[in-house]
Structure formats: structure tokens, C-alpha cells
Design a protein around this motif. Sequence first.
Motif, short mmCIF file in Angstrom:
data_model
loop_
_atom_site.label_atom_id
_atom_site.label_comp_id
_atom_site.label_asym_id
_atom_site.label_seq_id
_atom_site.Cartn_x
_atom_site.Cartn_y
_atom_site.Cartn_z
N VAL A 1 72.46 3.79 -44.48
CA VAL A 1 71.63 4.31 -45.56
C VAL A 1 72.45 4.40 -46.84
O VAL A 1 73.54 4.98 -46.84
CB VAL A 1 71.07 5.70 -45.22
CG1 VAL A 1 70.18 6.22 -46.35
CG2 VAL A 1 70.33 5.68 -43.90
N ILE A 2 71.95 3.81 -47.92
CA ILE A 2 72.56 3.97 -49.25
C ILE A 2 71.58 4.78 -50.09
O ILE A 2 70.55 4.26 -50.52
CB ILE A 2 72.87 2.61 -49.92
CG1 ILE A 2 73.76 1.75 -49.01
CG2 ILE A 2 73.54 2.84 -51.27
CD1 ILE A 2 74.02 0.35 -49.56
N ARG B 1 71.37 -11.15 -42.28
CA ARG B 1 72.12 -10.61 -41.14
C ARG B 1 71.49 -9.34 -40.58
O ARG B 1 71.53 -9.10 -39.37
CB ARG B 1 73.58 -10.33 -41.54
CG ARG B 1 74.49 -10.10 -40.34
CD ARG B 1 75.92 -9.91 -40.74
NE ARG B 1 76.18 -8.65 -41.41
CZ ARG B 1 76.36 -7.49 -40.76
NH1 ARG B 1 76.29 -7.44 -39.45
NH2 ARG B 1 76.62 -6.38 -41.43
N VAL B 2 70.93 -8.52 -41.46
CA VAL B 2 70.32 -7.26 -41.02
C VAL B 2 68.93 -7.12 -41.64
O VAL B 2 68.57 -7.83 -42.58
CB VAL B 2 71.19 -6.05 -41.39
CG1 VAL B 2 72.57 -6.15 -40.77
CG2 VAL B 2 71.30 -5.88 -42.90
N ASN B 3 68.17 -6.19 -41.11
CA ASN B 3 66.83 -5.89 -41.63
C ASN B 3 66.94 -4.85 -42.75
O ASN B 3 67.64 -3.86 -42.60
CB ASN B 3 65.95 -5.34 -40.51
CG ASN B 3 65.88 -6.28 -39.31
OD1 ASN B 3 65.40 -7.40 -39.43
ND2 ASN B 3 66.37 -5.84 -38.17
N VAL B 4 66.25 -5.09 -43.84
CA VAL B 4 66.31 -4.18 -44.98
C VAL B 4 65.00 -3.41 -45.09
O VAL B 4 63.91 -3.99 -45.06
CB VAL B 4 66.58 -4.94 -46.29
CG1 VAL B 4 66.56 -3.98 -47.48
CG2 VAL B 4 67.93 -5.66 -46.22
N ILE B 5 65.10 -2.09 -45.20
CA ILE B 5 63.95 -1.22 -45.45
C ILE B 5 64.18 -0.56 -46.81
O ILE B 5 65.20 0.10 -47.02
CB ILE B 5 63.80 -0.14 -44.37
CG1 ILE B 5 63.67 -0.78 -42.99
CG2 ILE B 5 62.59 0.75 -44.66
CD1 ILE B 5 63.67 0.23 -41.85
N LEU C 1 62.65 10.26 -48.72
CA LEU C 1 62.34 8.85 -48.48
C LEU C 1 63.46 8.17 -47.69
O LEU C 1 63.19 7.30 -46.85
CB LEU C 1 62.12 8.13 -49.81
CG LEU C 1 60.82 8.46 -50.55
CD1 LEU C 1 60.81 7.80 -51.93
CD2 LEU C 1 59.60 8.04 -49.75
N SER C 2 64.72 8.54 -47.95
CA SER C 2 65.84 8.02 -47.17
C SER C 2 65.68 8.38 -45.69
O SER C 2 65.90 7.55 -44.79
CB SER C 2 67.17 8.59 -47.68
OG SER C 2 67.47 8.16 -48.98
N THR D 1 64.75 5.75 -42.48
CA THR D 1 65.59 5.71 -41.28
C THR D 1 64.73 5.88 -40.04
O THR D 1 64.93 5.18 -39.02
CB THR D 1 66.66 6.81 -41.34
OG1 THR D 1 67.44 6.66 -42.53
CG2 THR D 1 67.57 6.75 -40.13
N LEU D 2 63.76 6.76 -40.09
CA LEU D 2 62.88 6.97 -38.94
C LEU D 2 61.99 5.74 -38.70
O LEU D 2 61.67 5.41 -37.55
CB LEU D 2 62.02 8.22 -39.17
CG LEU D 2 62.81 9.54 -39.26
CD1 LEU D 2 61.88 10.69 -39.61
CD2 LEU D 2 63.56 9.82 -37.96
N VAL D 3 61.63 5.04 -39.78
CA VAL D 3 60.88 3.78 -39.63
C VAL D 3 61.70 2.77 -38.83
O VAL D 3 61.16 2.01 -38.02
CB VAL D 3 60.50 3.21 -41.01
CG1 VAL D 3 60.00 1.78 -40.90
CG2 VAL D 3 59.43 4.08 -41.67
N ALA D 4 63.01 2.77 -39.04
CA ALA D 4 63.88 1.85 -38.31
C ALA D 4 63.81 2.09 -36.80
O ALA D 4 64.10 1.18 -36.01
CB ALA D 4 65.32 2.00 -38.80
#
Length: 477
Positions: free
Chosen positions: A188-189, A242-246, A296-297, A301-304
Motif C-alpha cells: 500500500v502506498i 507483474r502485479v495487480n494494481v488497485i 480508502l487505503s 486492501t480488503l478488496v485484494a
Amino acid sequence: MLIFEPTNQLKLLKQLNVRSFNTNSAYIEPNDVFVCKVGANLDGHNYAAHAIANGAIAVISNREMNLSVPTLVTESYEQSLDLIKSVLDHPYRLMKHIGVTGTNGKTTVAHCLNQIMNIHTNSAYIGTLGANIGGIERPLDNTTPDAVTLLTLFNDMKKANTSFNMMELSSHALIQKRADFISLQVGVITNIGYDHIDFHKTPEDYVQAKLNIIDRLADNAHLVVNLNDPHAAAAIDKARDRVNVITFGVENNQADLIATDIESTLTGTCFTLSLMGEAKKVELPMPFDFNVENALSIAATLVAFDWTIGRISSALGSIHPPEGRSQFVPLHNGAMGLVDFAHNADAIEKLLSEAKKHTRSKLLVVLGVTGDRIQQAGQIGAICHNYADIVIYTSDNPMGVDQKDLFNALTSGSDKQSYTEADRESAIRLAKQLSGKGDLILVCGKGNETYQYTTSGKTTKISYIGDAAALRLPQII
């Protein structure tokens, strides 16, 4: 006693009744193993005797030493880490790691995520507030500890059957690769401003340090990015393929998670959360717009982990903010105290801007700057005078810098009148004396901390009553 062969080293350490491994001789207790580490300013080998006096039953070093306990010599600190990983049987592989970085909001996001996940499973937290494993809290010297401390913490998590580790990753830790041996399931950024000028010499170096969290992500993991942040594009580009972005954003229709219809009071914030065409009302028990971004952060994260929007909105409505973050303290004179950890220019401006909107009468600010942030002091002083009616400068971890120099730096940002009081408790008392009904006293910088660092580093600290406790003290007439 010297043992060189790796197989013998591993065998010996497994035979010993090791309580934990530690790189700080002052924290060694009976049955601990002291690990020598050469740092920027200190060489741990010089403290081996002290560690033994405190109860160390063995020492892991990078050179031969004539000591009274078994001394295991490795070629490097990295090899020492590999030895400890083998002894502990790689405990970090047994849990999912969520890493949170950003200039502001790390603690709130990681703490609240841990709180939410602990309702459903066993979760742990590592960060500015210390470590919380199995409901047991313990202090830490740094937001992200050194690798040896981390390995010990992960071993304790294994014993507590921990499934998730919520972890703050500071820019220092990312550059120094303290947590490079773990793979993150979610990174998380929260945002990227500019801080730690003493360590990161340029804004670009600081940004790149934060973006290093992407290198810690496992393949096909998730990166959570604030689409309203100016560095979002760089983060997304680095993560691409490489990774999934939300993504998330306030009033940003390009984001995956969007917050709209924001209504904020001093007691909390309401907003509409939208995700993939669905919308839910969120009643967040934390004030100010910047906490909407923190929420929202958390939501992203919970969506992931495949949480539904209904489940997420319910969880956001039940969280309790960490102590010392947007913490209100009612005062006997009808004023309100507000304690917050905001300590860099970005965070202070956001907090004062929000606080000003909700102040019925005068806004009083009590703050200082840490010795390593003296270069930001003039900017911080100018921000304070731009929003506050009364400014009182005080101490905040001077870390070897003369307090007069810190005051001079703070007052250089504005020619408006301010008060200076080196004793922090006295400064808060002065603010209470100058306040009245309807006023808001904003005490920034230390949050929940009950100490002051006075030396050039973090080697010595003195006790301090704490900002919330100082606000609650009866007023002396």
C-alpha cells in the motif's frame, strides 16, 4: 569458544534454549543470542561483552572474538541472518504480509487493518506504535525494525498462529532492505510527499525509496495506489505486468474505489464509497478529509482479499483510530484538545487546514520539530502562522540539536508573534491558559509517545507525560 562450520552452528543454536535474537546489547535478556551488526555509527562487536553481562548465551559475529560464551563466526551480517532464518525455520513464510508505506497515514492504515482482520482471524501489527502479536503489545525503537528483530517477531507470530501481518515500511527500511526477505501479498502506498531530508538528500531519492515497496511484492500480488497522488503514475508504471494494481481516489472517477459526498465533523466523516458500480454509505468514526484517503487505503486492501463493498463499509464504520492520531481531549474550560502525530510539513498543513474548517473560535497550535527535521522548520513555522491564531513552539525529540536553534528555525518562517516554551508539558499548559470556550488546541508531533529523544540518535530517551495526559492535567490557577 569458536564454532565455524555452518552445520555445527545450526546444530548448536538448535540445542540451546534460545529466547530470542537481538542486535541491541541493552535489550539482551537471559537465554538471548546477541547478533553483531556493523552500522553507520556503531559496531555491534564492541558491545558483545555487554550483551554477555546481560545474559546472552551465545554471540553471532563476523570476526573471531575471545568471549566466554559460544561465538559463531559468519562471513557477513547477511550470512548471520541466513543462519537465524534456518534456526527459526523461516517463520515469515507461514503468514500473509501486507506492507504499508507513504509519507502520511501508514500507522492509521496498518493499525486499522490489523483491528479489522483480527475480528475474523489472527492478525499482527508492526509499526510506529510498536508490535502487537496475539493481543500483546511491545515497544519498538523504529517503525520498521532491523531484520534480526523482525525474524524474532515473526517467530512469535508463528507461535501465536498468526495468519496476517500488517506492517509499516518506512523509507529508511526500504532503502536499508530490512524486510527484503519477505514477500508482500499487498503493498500500500498511501501518498508520497517529502520527508527525512537528512537521510534522503533529494526529493527524487525519497520518492524512489517509497517505490521500492513494489520490489517487495510477490508475483501476482496487489499494489494499492492513491490515484490522486502525483506519483501514482510512476508507481503504476513500475508495477505494470507483474502485479495487480488497485487504485483509490477522492472524487476521482478514474479510480477503482471512489469516495464522494464527503461530510466531515470533529467526531467523524460520512462519505459514499463506490466500487465497480456499487455504492455504500460509510460512517467513518474519524474526522477530516485525509482520513477518508486512509479509509480508502484500507478498503482497497480488503478488496485484494475479495471483500464485498457491503462488508467493507461495515468494517470501516467499526474501526477505532489509534491513540495519538486525531485524538480529541475535552477540556474543562470548554475548549477542545486534539492530539495528532503530524510532524512533517505535508501532514501539518493537511491537519491545520482541516482543523481550521471546524474551529468555532480560536485555533491554537503547539508543536516542535525533531532535530533531524530542522531543515523543514521554517516551512512548518510558516504553515502554522498561516492557519493558527496562536502558535506555541516547544520541544519534540531535539536529538542533540540545541533547542534554541530549533526555535530560531521555526520562527524564521514568519514574522508573526509566537510563544516558545522548551518544556512540552508547560507549553501545553500555556495553550490551555490562552484558550477559552469553543477554541481548539492542536498538539502536534508526538501522538501517543511518552518520551523525548535528547541525544544525537535514538540511544537515549527521557520520560514525558504524553500530550493527551498533559491536556488532561488540572489547570493551575
